[in-house]
Design a protein around this motif. Structure first.
Motif, short mmCIF file in Angstrom:
data_model
loop_
_atom_site.label_atom_id
_atom_site.label_comp_id
_atom_site.label_asym_id
_atom_site.label_seq_id
_atom_site.Cartn_x
_atom_site.Cartn_y
_atom_site.Cartn_z
N ILE A 146 -33.19 -17.39 -53.61
CA ILE A 146 -33.79 -18.86 -54.67
C ILE A 146 -34.79 -19.59 -54.02
CG2 ILE A 146 -33.20 -20.53 -56.09
CD1 ILE A 146 -30.35 -19.23 -56.27
N GLY A 147 -35.87 -19.88 -54.37
CA GLY A 147 -36.68 -20.81 -53.77
C GLY A 147 -37.41 -21.72 -54.13
N LYS A 148 -37.89 -23.22 -53.52
CA LYS A 148 -38.36 -24.42 -54.47
C LYS A 148 -39.87 -24.60 -53.43
CE LYS A 148 -37.20 -29.47 -55.05
NZ LYS A 148 -36.16 -30.17 -55.29
N GLN A 149 -40.65 -25.05 -54.04
CA GLN A 149 -41.95 -25.47 -53.51
C GLN A 149 -41.27 -27.14 -53.31
OE1 GLN A 149 -45.33 -25.34 -55.36
NE2 GLN A 149 -46.85 -25.95 -53.46
N VAL A 150 -41.90 -27.23 -51.74
CA VAL A 150 -41.76 -28.69 -51.37
C VAL A 150 -42.32 -29.68 -50.99
CG1 VAL A 150 -39.71 -29.14 -49.63
CG2 VAL A 150 -39.00 -27.63 -49.96
N VAL A 151 -42.37 -30.97 -51.34
CA VAL A 151 -43.52 -31.73 -50.80
C VAL A 151 -42.96 -32.70 -49.65
CG1 VAL A 151 -44.71 -33.71 -51.50
CG2 VAL A 151 -44.53 -32.05 -53.40
N LEU A 152 -43.96 -32.54 -48.52
CA LEU A 152 -43.40 -32.64 -47.62
C LEU A 152 -42.92 -34.22 -47.44
CD1 LEU A 152 -43.81 -30.50 -44.73
CD2 LEU A 152 -41.90 -30.52 -45.42
N GLU A 153 -42.41 -35.20 -46.71
CA GLU A 153 -42.30 -36.91 -46.43
C GLU A 153 -43.64 -36.79 -45.60
OE1 GLU A 153 -41.30 -39.43 -48.78
OE2 GLU A 153 -40.56 -37.26 -49.99
N GLY A 154 -44.26 -38.08 -45.31
CA GLY A 154 -45.13 -37.61 -44.16
C GLY A 154 -46.35 -37.75 -44.88
N ASP A 155 -47.56 -37.65 -44.27
CA ASP A 155 -48.73 -37.53 -43.62
C ASP A 155 -48.54 -36.71 -42.68
OD1 ASP A 155 -49.07 -39.32 -41.87
OD2 ASP A 155 -49.88 -40.34 -42.64
N ALA A 156 -47.87 -35.73 -42.20
CA ALA A 156 -47.90 -34.93 -40.80
C ALA A 156 -49.01 -33.68 -41.14
CB ALA A 156 -46.86 -34.63 -39.95
#
Length: 133
Positions: A122-132
């Motif tokens: 099971i997977g998920k595309q995760v939008v990361l927080e911040g601008d690193a």
């Protein structure tokens, strides 16, 4: 099992090869079932072939193999959605874009990796927080 695809013709796969991506990919929320297909032997690239639409496949790679030190942090909520507990096996994929005839201009989406529980698939595309990234 088999799926007719535009890129690979008739693709044979097993049920345990299927990756279910919760909510689909950004811009493709209606596509939730995928299999990985190796691009070429010893290539860092794979194809994330949709089982919902045989015409759709995304070029992907393990971002950790291409970007030294890449270590995205996902929220406890997202980890819980994926059933990830401490030391759970996980793998990451990032979509890759290679402009035709310009491989030196390759880009990899580090800001929204696909996080996959290697046990449950099971997977998920995760939008990361911040601008690193």
């Amino acid at each position: 099992m088999q799926k007719n695809t535009a890129r690979f013709g008739t693709l044979e796969y097993r049920e345990e090869d299927v990756i279910s991506i919760t909510g689909g990919l950004i811009g493709f929320g209606y596509l939730t079932s995928f299999v990985l297909v190796q691009h070429k032997p010893e290539s860092p690239f794979q194809w994330l072939q949709s089982l919902d639409d045989g015409d759709t496949a995304f070029l992907v790679a393990d971002p950790c193999a291409l970007v030294p030190g890449y270590a995205p942090a996902i929220s406890d909520h997202e980890a819980s959605e994926l059933g990830l507990v401490e030391n759970a096996p996980v793998f990451l994929l990032s979509t890759v874009s290679i402009p035709q005839s310009r491989p030196q201009d390759l880009t990899i989406n580090l800001a929204a990796p696909i996080v996959v529980n290697a046990t449950s698939k099971i997977g998920k595309q995760v939008v990361l927080e911040g601008d690193a990234y």
